[in-house]
Design a protein around this motif. Structure first.
Motif, PDB file in Angstrom:
ATOM      1  N   PHE A  36      -7.137  -3.045  -4.775  1.00 14.18           N
ATOM      2  CA  PHE A  36      -6.785  -3.392  -3.394  1.00 14.18           C
ATOM      3  C   PHE A  36      -7.007  -4.883  -3.147  1.00 14.18           C
ATOM      4  CE2 PHE A  36      -8.302  -3.873   1.063  1.00 14.18           C
ATOM      5  CZ  PHE A  36      -7.083  -3.656   1.691  1.00 14.18           C
ATOM      6  N   LEU A  37      -8.119  -5.413  -3.664  1.00 17.08           N
ATOM      7  CA  LEU A  37      -8.391  -6.847  -3.513  1.00 17.08           C
ATOM      8  C   LEU A  37      -7.349  -7.676  -4.269  1.00 17.08           C
ATOM      9  CD1 LEU A  37     -12.287  -6.887  -3.870  1.00 17.08           C
ATOM     10  CD2 LEU A  37     -10.927  -7.067  -1.773  1.00 17.08           C
ATOM     11  N   TYR A  38      -6.889  -7.174  -5.414  1.00 13.14           N
ATOM     12  CA  TYR A  38      -5.822  -7.860  -6.141  1.00 13.14           C
ATOM     13  C   TYR A  38      -4.540  -7.892  -5.318  1.00 13.14           C
ATOM     14  CZ  TYR A  38      -8.495  -7.913 -10.528  1.00 13.14           C
ATOM     15  OH  TYR A  38      -9.430  -8.158 -11.490  1.00 13.14           O
ATOM     16  N   LEU A  39      -4.278  -6.806  -4.606  1.00 12.58           N
ATOM     17  CA  LEU A  39      -3.086  -6.754  -3.746  1.00 12.58           C
ATOM     18  C   LEU A  39      -3.190  -7.803  -2.639  1.00 12.58           C
ATOM     19  CD1 LEU A  39      -0.439  -5.160  -3.066  1.00 12.58           C
ATOM     20  CD2 LEU A  39      -1.835  -3.811  -1.486  1.00 12.58           C
ATOM     21  N   LEU A  40      -4.363  -7.909  -2.017  1.00  7.23           N
ATOM     22  CA  LEU A  40      -4.579  -8.915  -0.974  1.00  7.23           C
ATOM     23  C   LEU A  40      -4.422 -10.324  -1.544  1.00  7.23           C
ATOM     24  CD1 LEU A  40      -7.671  -7.462   0.949  1.00  7.23           C
ATOM     25  CD2 LEU A  40      -5.246  -7.222   1.514  1.00  7.23           C
ATOM     26  N   LEU A  41      -4.953 -10.533  -2.741  1.00 11.02           N
ATOM     27  CA  LEU A  41      -4.853 -11.842  -3.391  1.00 11.02           C
ATOM     28  C   LEU A  41      -3.397 -12.187  -3.678  1.00 11.02           C
ATOM     29  CD1 LEU A  41      -6.110 -14.301  -4.822  1.00 11.02           C
ATOM     30  CD2 LEU A  41      -6.323 -12.875  -6.888  1.00 11.02           C
ATOM     31  N   TYR A  42      -2.648 -11.210  -4.190  1.00  7.10           N
ATOM     32  CA  TYR A  42      -1.233 -11.417  -4.495  1.00  7.10           C
ATOM     33  C   TYR A  42      -0.484 -11.886  -3.247  1.00  7.10           C
ATOM     34  CZ  TYR A  42       3.483 -10.508  -6.248  1.00  7.10           C
ATOM     35  OH  TYR A  42       4.800 -10.643  -6.631  1.00  7.10           O
ATOM     36  N   ASN A  43      -0.686 -11.203  -2.146  1.00  6.43           N
ATOM     37  CA  ASN A  43       0.022 -11.548  -0.919  1.00  6.43           C
ATOM     38  C   ASN A  43      -0.429 -12.890  -0.359  1.00  6.43           C
ATOM     39  OD1 ASN A  43       1.782  -9.307  -0.687  1.00  6.43           O
ATOM     40  ND2 ASN A  43       0.081  -8.036  -0.038  1.00  6.43           N
ATOM     41  N   GLY A  44      -1.703 -13.220  -0.556  1.00  5.81           N
ATOM     42  CA  GLY A  44      -2.185 -14.524  -0.122  1.00  5.81           C
ATOM     43  C   GLY A  44      -1.493 -15.653  -0.867  1.00  5.81           C
ATOM     44  N   ILE A  45      -1.339 -15.484  -2.181  1.00  8.75           N
ATOM     45  CA  ILE A  45      -0.635 -16.487  -2.980  1.00  8.75           C
ATOM     46  C   ILE A  45       0.843 -16.528  -2.604  1.00  8.75           C
ATOM     47  CG2 ILE A  45       0.049 -17.134  -5.327  1.00  8.75           C
ATOM     48  CD1 ILE A  45      -2.576 -15.854  -6.297  1.00  8.75           C
ATOM     49  N   PHE A  46       1.412 -15.356  -2.322  1.00  6.77           N
ATOM     50  CA  PHE A  46       2.832 -15.279  -1.975  1.00  6.77           C
ATOM     51  C   PHE A  46       3.158 -16.100  -0.731  1.00  6.77           C
ATOM     52  CE2 PHE A  46       6.231 -13.194   0.483  1.00  6.77           C
ATOM     53  CZ  PHE A  46       7.280 -13.332  -0.422  1.00  6.77           C
ATOM     54  N   LEU A 100       0.831  -1.206   0.000  1.00  8.80           N
ATOM     55  CA  LEU A 100       0.000   0.000   0.000  1.00  8.80           C
ATOM     56  C   LEU A 100       0.865   1.255   0.000  1.00  8.80           C
ATOM     57  CD1 LEU A 100      -2.793  -1.047   2.538  1.00  8.80           C
ATOM     58  CD2 LEU A 100      -3.050  -0.692   0.074  1.00  8.80           C
ATOM     59  N   GLY A 101       1.969   1.215   0.745  1.00  3.29           N
ATOM     60  CA  GLY A 101       2.884   2.349   0.758  1.00  3.29           C
ATOM     61  C   GLY A 101       3.501   2.598  -0.607  1.00  3.29           C
ATOM     62  N   LEU A 102       3.921   1.514  -1.280  1.00  4.90           N
ATOM     63  CA  LEU A 102       4.499   1.636  -2.618  1.00  4.90           C
ATOM     64  C   LEU A 102       3.471   2.171  -3.607  1.00  4.90           C
ATOM     65  CD1 LEU A 102       6.547  -1.691  -2.806  1.00  4.90           C
ATOM     66  CD2 LEU A 102       7.492   0.630  -2.849  1.00  4.90           C
ATOM     67  N   ILE A 103       2.248   1.662  -3.515  1.00  2.00           N
ATOM     68  CA  ILE A 103       1.188   2.117  -4.422  1.00  2.00           C
ATOM     69  C   ILE A 103       0.883   3.593  -4.199  1.00  2.00           C
ATOM     70  CG2 ILE A 103      -1.280   1.911  -4.932  1.00  2.00           C
ATOM     71  CD1 ILE A 103      -0.976  -1.115  -4.510  1.00  2.00           C
ATOM     72  N   TRP A 104       0.763   3.991  -2.944  1.00  3.55           N
ATOM     73  CA  TRP A 104       0.459   5.392  -2.641  1.00  3.55           C
ATOM     74  C   TRP A 104       1.557   6.308  -3.183  1.00  3.55           C
ATOM     75  CZ3 TRP A 104       3.349   8.843   0.317  1.00  3.55           C
ATOM     76  CH2 TRP A 104       2.746  10.082   0.532  1.00  3.55           C
ATOM     77  N   LEU A 149       7.184  -5.046  -6.732  1.00  2.00           N
ATOM     78  CA  LEU A 149       7.342  -3.661  -7.151  1.00  2.00           C
ATOM     79  C   LEU A 149       6.638  -3.424  -8.482  1.00  2.00           C
ATOM     80  CD1 LEU A 149       8.630  -0.892  -6.656  1.00  2.00           C
ATOM     81  CD2 LEU A 149      10.710  -1.744  -7.769  1.00  2.00           C
ATOM     82  N   ALA A 150       6.781  -4.378  -9.396  1.00  2.00           N
ATOM     83  CA  ALA A 150       6.127  -4.252 -10.695  1.00  2.00           C
ATOM     84  C   ALA A 150       4.614  -4.264 -10.563  1.00  2.00           C
ATOM     85  CB  ALA A 150       6.587  -5.381 -11.626  1.00  2.00           C
ATOM     86  N   ILE A 151       4.094  -5.171  -9.752  1.00  7.30           N
ATOM     87  CA  ILE A 151       2.643  -5.267  -9.575  1.00  7.30           C
ATOM     88  C   ILE A 151       2.089  -3.999  -8.933  1.00  7.30           C
ATOM     89  CG2 ILE A 151       0.828  -6.455  -8.272  1.00  7.30           C
ATOM     90  CD1 ILE A 151       1.719  -7.910 -10.796  1.00  7.30           C
ATOM     91  N   THR A 152       2.780  -3.462  -7.930  1.00  4.83           N
ATOM     92  CA  THR A 152       2.279  -2.238  -7.292  1.00  4.83           C
ATOM     93  C   THR A 152       2.297  -1.071  -8.272  1.00  4.83           C
ATOM     94  OG1 THR A 152       4.495  -1.729  -6.397  1.00  4.83           O
ATOM     95  CG2 THR A 152       2.961  -2.941  -4.967  1.00  4.83           C
ATOM     96  N   ALA A 153       3.275  -1.059  -9.192  1.00  4.46           N
ATOM     97  CA  ALA A 153       3.315  -0.003 -10.202  1.00  4.46           C
ATOM     98  C   ALA A 153       2.142  -0.128 -11.168  1.00  4.46           C
ATOM     99  CB  ALA A 153       4.636  -0.060 -10.969  1.00  4.46           C
ATOM    100  N   ILE A 154       1.766  -1.359 -11.499  1.00  3.70           N
ATOM    101  CA  ILE A 154       0.614  -1.581 -12.368  1.00  3.70           C
ATOM    102  C   ILE A 154      -0.678  -1.151 -11.670  1.00  3.70           C
ATOM    103  CG2 ILE A 154      -0.799  -3.375 -13.450  1.00  3.70           C
ATOM    104  CD1 ILE A 154       1.820  -4.898 -14.039  1.00  3.70           C
ATOM    105  N   LEU A 155      -0.813  -1.542 -10.401  1.00  2.00           N
ATOM    106  CA  LEU A 155      -2.035  -1.219  -9.655  1.00  2.00           C
ATOM    107  C   LEU A 155      -2.131   0.272  -9.336  1.00  2.00           C
ATOM    108  CD1 LEU A 155      -2.200  -4.231  -7.141  1.00  2.00           C
ATOM    109  CD2 LEU A 155      -3.395  -3.958  -9.320  1.00  2.00           C
ATOM    110  N   ALA A 156      -0.984   0.937  -9.246  1.00  2.00           N
ATOM    111  CA  ALA A 156      -0.988   2.353  -8.862  1.00  2.00           C
ATOM    112  C   ALA A 156      -1.596   3.244  -9.925  1.00  2.00           C
ATOM    113  CB  ALA A 156       0.449   2.821  -8.575  1.00  2.00           C
ATOM    114  N   LYS A 157      -1.617   2.804 -11.169  1.00  2.76           N
ATOM    115  CA  LYS A 157      -2.095   3.665 -12.248  1.00  2.76           C
ATOM    116  C   LYS A 157      -3.586   3.947 -12.119  1.00  2.76           C
ATOM    117  CE  LYS A 157      -1.369   4.629 -17.107  1.00  2.76           C
ATOM    118  NZ  LYS A 157      -0.834   4.160 -18.395  1.00  2.76           N
TER     119      LYS A 157
END
Length: 233
Positions: free
Chosen positions: A167-177, A64-68, A152-160
Motif C-alpha cells: 500500500f505504501l508503494y502504491l502511495l509512493l508511485y502516485n506521489g512520483i506520478f 486500490l480498486g484494481l488491486i482488490w 495496471l502492471a504495478i497494481t498487478a504486481i502488488l496484488a499478488k
C-alpha cells in the motif's frame, strides 16, 4: 516479489509514467484555459494544487480498486490468467506508444479523445474549488487509458501479495506520478508561459512515448513470466 526487486520496479515505472505526455498535456491545457479566465497566478496555484491533489486521490483509489479486483481473482486460483491477461494488455499498450514514436497521429492512440478535452474546457470556464475537484476527478478517470499502462502492471504486481508495505508503494508511485505536475505548476506560477512549456512537451513527446512504450513491454513480459513461471530477478 522480493522487496529488493519490488521497490526499484515501482520507482522506475513511476518515474517514466510521470513524464507521460498525456498527463503533462492535460495540465498545460487546463492552465491555459484558467489563465484566460483569470490572470491571477496566486489563484492558479491554489486551484492547480487542488487539481493535482484530486488527481492523486482518485488515482490512489483507482489503484486500490484494481488491486482488490486482481487480488480476488488470484485468491480464486486465477493467478496465471491475471498475469497473462494483464501482461498481454500492457504489452499491447506499449506497442501503441512505440507506434506513436514513429507514426504519431496515425491509427489508434492513447491520447484523451477530443470530446473529453471539450468537456474539460467547458468545466474550466467557471473557476472554483469545487469545480476544480470535479475537473480533477474527471480528468483522472478519462486519462487512465492514456497513462494507465504502467499503473495496471504495478497494481498487478502488488496484488499478488498486497499488504501495508505494498500500500505504501502504491502511495509512493502516485506521489512520483504527480511530481512533474507540481513542478510545472510552480514554474507557471513563477512566470513560465504555457506556450513555452507546450513547445517543450512537443519536442520531447515522441521520446516520452518511446520510453513509456518500452517500459510497458518490459513490465508486461515480466508479469507474464512472474505469474506463469514464478520468475524472479
Amino acid at each position: 516479489m522480493p522487496t529488493e526487486l519490488t521497490l526499484p520496479v515501482v520507482l522506475v515505472a513511476a518515474a517514466i509514467d510521470s513524464i507521460n505526455p498525456c498527463a503533462i498535456g492535460v495540465l498545460l491545457f487546463l492552465a491555459t484555459v484558467m489563465l484566460k479566465v483569470s490572470s491571477q497566478r496566486g489563484a492558479l496555484l491554489r486551484l492547480g494544487t487542488v487539481y493535482i491533489t484530486t488527481v492523486y486521490i482518485v488515482y490512489t483509489l483507482s489503484g486500490l480498486g484494481l488491486i482488490w479486483f486482481q487480488y480476488e481473482l488470484i485468491r480464486r486460483g486465477l493467478a496465471e490468467i491475471v498475469g497473462v491477461t494483464v501482461g498481454g494488455l500492457v504489452v499491447a499498450l506499449g506497442l501503441i506508444e512505440i507506434k506513436d514514436f514513429f507514426w504519431y497521429g496515425s491509427g489508434i492512440s492513447l491520447e484523451i479523445p477530443s470530446r473529453y478535452k471539450e468537456k474539460i474546457t467547458e468545466m474550466a470556464q467557471t473557476i472554483s474549488m469545487p469545480g476544480m475537484i470535479t475537473i480533477g476527478g474527471f480528468v483522472a478517470l478519462v486519462e487512465l487509458p492514456c497513462t494507465g499502462g504502467p499503473y495496471l502492471a504495478i497494481t498487478a504486481i502488488l496484488a499478488k501479495s498486497f499488504d501495508m508495505q505494498a500500500f505504501l508503494y502504491l502511495l509512493l508511485y502516485n506521489g512520483i506520478f504527480v511530481l512533474p505536475l507540481v513542478v510545472i505548476l510552480v514554474m507557471i506560477y513563477f512566470g513560465a508561459t504555457t506556450l513555452r512549456l507546450k513547445k517543450w512537451r512537443e519536442t520531447k513527446r515522441k521520446w516520452m512515448n518511446l520510453a513509456s512504450g518500452l517500459l510497458m513491454i518490459v513490465l508486461g513480459v515480466f508479469l507474464i513470466l512472474y505469474y506463469t513461471l514464478g520468475w524472479h530477478a
